[in-house]
Design an enzyme around this catalytic site. Structure first.
Site, PDB file in Angstrom:
ATOM      1  N   HIS A 105      49.508  47.137  37.815  1.00 43.27           N
ATOM      2  CA  HIS A 105      48.791  46.191  38.675  1.00 43.27           C
ATOM      3  C   HIS A 105      47.363  46.689  38.835  1.00 43.27           C
ATOM      4  O   HIS A 105      47.131  47.874  39.107  1.00 43.27           O
ATOM      5  CB  HIS A 105      49.452  46.091  40.044  1.00 43.27           C
ATOM      6  N   HIS A 107      43.074  45.343  40.068  1.00 41.22           N
ATOM      7  CA  HIS A 107      42.153  44.348  40.624  1.00 41.22           C
ATOM      8  C   HIS A 107      40.896  44.312  39.753  1.00 41.22           C
ATOM      9  O   HIS A 107      39.791  44.196  40.269  1.00 41.22           O
ATOM     10  CB  HIS A 107      41.779  44.711  42.057  1.00 41.22           C
ATOM     11  N   ASP A 130      45.290  38.651  19.090  1.00 36.70           N
ATOM     12  CA  ASP A 130      45.922  39.935  18.739  1.00 36.70           C
ATOM     13  C   ASP A 130      46.880  40.415  19.829  1.00 36.70           C
ATOM     14  O   ASP A 130      48.063  40.636  19.596  1.00 36.70           O
ATOM     15  CB  ASP A 130      44.840  41.012  18.560  1.00 36.70           C
ATOM     16  N   HIS A 170      44.621  37.269  43.738  1.00 37.70           N
ATOM     17  CA  HIS A 170      45.085  38.627  43.998  1.00 37.70           C
ATOM     18  C   HIS A 170      44.609  39.569  42.898  1.00 37.70           C
ATOM     19  O   HIS A 170      43.718  40.380  43.131  1.00 37.70           O
ATOM     20  CB  HIS A 170      46.617  38.633  44.105  1.00 37.70           C
ATOM     21  N   TYR A 224      48.780  45.871  12.064  1.00 38.65           N
ATOM     22  CA  TYR A 224      47.586  46.615  12.479  1.00 38.65           C
ATOM     23  C   TYR A 224      47.880  48.088  12.742  1.00 38.65           C
ATOM     24  O   TYR A 224      48.970  48.457  13.189  1.00 38.65           O
ATOM     25  CB  TYR A 224      47.028  45.993  13.761  1.00 38.65           C
TER      26      TYR A 224
HETATM   27  O1  LIG Z   1      46.887  44.699  45.874  1.00 43.24           O
HETATM   28  C1  LIG Z   1      47.557  45.479  46.514  1.00 43.24           C
HETATM   29  C2  LIG Z   1      48.980  45.186  46.805  1.00 43.24           C
HETATM   30  O2  LIG Z   1      49.429  44.218  45.883  1.00 43.24           O
HETATM   31  C3  LIG Z   1      47.033  46.848  46.837  1.00 43.24           C
HETATM   32  O3  LIG Z   1      47.349  47.227  48.063  1.00 43.24           O
HETATM   33  C4  LIG Z   1      47.511  47.724  45.675  1.00 43.24           C
HETATM   34  O4  LIG Z   1      46.604  47.417  44.660  1.00 43.24           O
HETATM   35  C5  LIG Z   1      47.509  49.202  45.955  1.00 43.24           C
HETATM   36  O5  LIG Z   1      48.563  49.457  46.824  1.00 43.24           O
HETATM   37  P1  LIG Z   1      49.361  50.837  46.720  1.00 43.24           P
HETATM   38  O6  LIG Z   1      48.356  51.940  46.973  1.00 43.24           O
HETATM   39  O7  LIG Z   1      49.956  50.952  45.337  1.00 43.24           O
HETATM   40  O8  LIG Z   1      50.397  50.730  47.804  1.00 43.24           O
END
Ligand SMILES: O=C(CO)[C@@H](O)[C@@H](O)COP(=O)(O)O
Length: 244
Positions: A105, A107, A130, A170, A224
């Site tokens: 995950h 941002h 790709d 998000h 590749y």
């Molecule tokens: O976007 C969020 C939760 O989805 C952030 O709080 C996350 O990126 C980081 O949270 P954590 O430090 O992993 O608990």
């Protein structure tokens, strides 16, 4: 826990901790945002586990020993720290996608801008063909802490070739056969998000024709790089061992 299992968990802790440094290196996170997890496959009938980042720790403070081991319901099995606030999301993906070995995950700014606009990134450049084999889709807005995000990830990527999903307003979630593949998908997602955004500032951006996307994806996924090149260079042989 058996000795083999313990060794496997310790190895995955090392890997997951090291991969968090890649999120910083590629500019995908700010402060404590973002997280990486990996599945530890159960042997001899044991349940799979997951190793994930502790919540809210500075990246500079992360160590293999600080990683948290959870079952696939998100229950902490080992570790002194609270697991990531996205643990439920990662666990949901692992429960519903047995093919997935790693979840990331971020941002990252350009991809999160597309997520904020609620717009899929069109498959307009060869690098998207790709790595993603399609547009990078948008998933629903979902609050943190329960199965909502995980449900959105699994539902949006169901039957989709992309290993990345832009969760609306998000950020980015990616999946992979292992955590390194999921980190790569996050890096490539931000790279193409930036390029396609810049292209749109220059003028009309057209999606590649699907048959080109399919050929790009097949080449990149199967030919590749060194393994693919070696396979391509190895003459196919018939069952009798003759060159085909
Ligand atoms: O976007 C969020 C939760 O989805 C952030 O709080 C996350 O990126 C980081 O949270 P954590 O430090 O992993 O608990």
């Amino acid at each position: 826990m058996s000795d083999d299992r313990t060794r496997a968990v310790e190895r995955v802790k090392d890997e997951v901790c090291a991969l968090h440094a890649e999120l910083l290196r590629w500019g995908l996170v700010a402060w404590t945002s973002g997280n990486v997890s990996a599945r530890v496959v159960g042997a001899d009938g044991a349940d799979d586990l997951m190793v994930i980042k502790p919540s809210g720790l500075a990246y500079s403070e992360l160590t293999p020993q600080s990683m948290v081991v959870c079952d696939l319901d998100g229950k902490v099995l080992e570790g002194d720290l609270s697991p990531s606030s996205d643990t439920a999301a990662h666990a949901y993906v692992y429960r519903h996608r047995p093919d997935v070995g790693g979840v990331v995950h971020t941002h990252s700014p350009y991809a999160t801008a597309w997520a904020t606009a609620g717009e899929a990134i069109p498959c307009a450049i060869t690098a998207m063909g790709d790595e993603f084999g399609d547009d990078i889709p948008v998933g629903p807005f979902a609050l943190i802490g329960d199965d909502s995000i995980g449900q959105g990830i699994v539902a949006t990527l169901d039957g989709h070739r992309s290993p990345a999903v832009l969760m609306r307003q998000h950020g980015v979630f990616t999946i992979g056969k292992d955590a390194k593949a999921a980190v790569k998908a996050a890096v490539m997602c931000e790279d193409v998000a930036r390029t396609v955004h810049l292209a749109r500032q220059l003028g009309q951006v057209e999606r590649l024709q699907q048959h080109y996307v399919d050929r790009l994806y097949d080449r990149y996924q199967n030919v590749y790089g060194q393994d693919g090149a070696a396979a391509a260079a190895t003459p196919a042989t018939t069952s009798e061992g003759e060159s085909a």
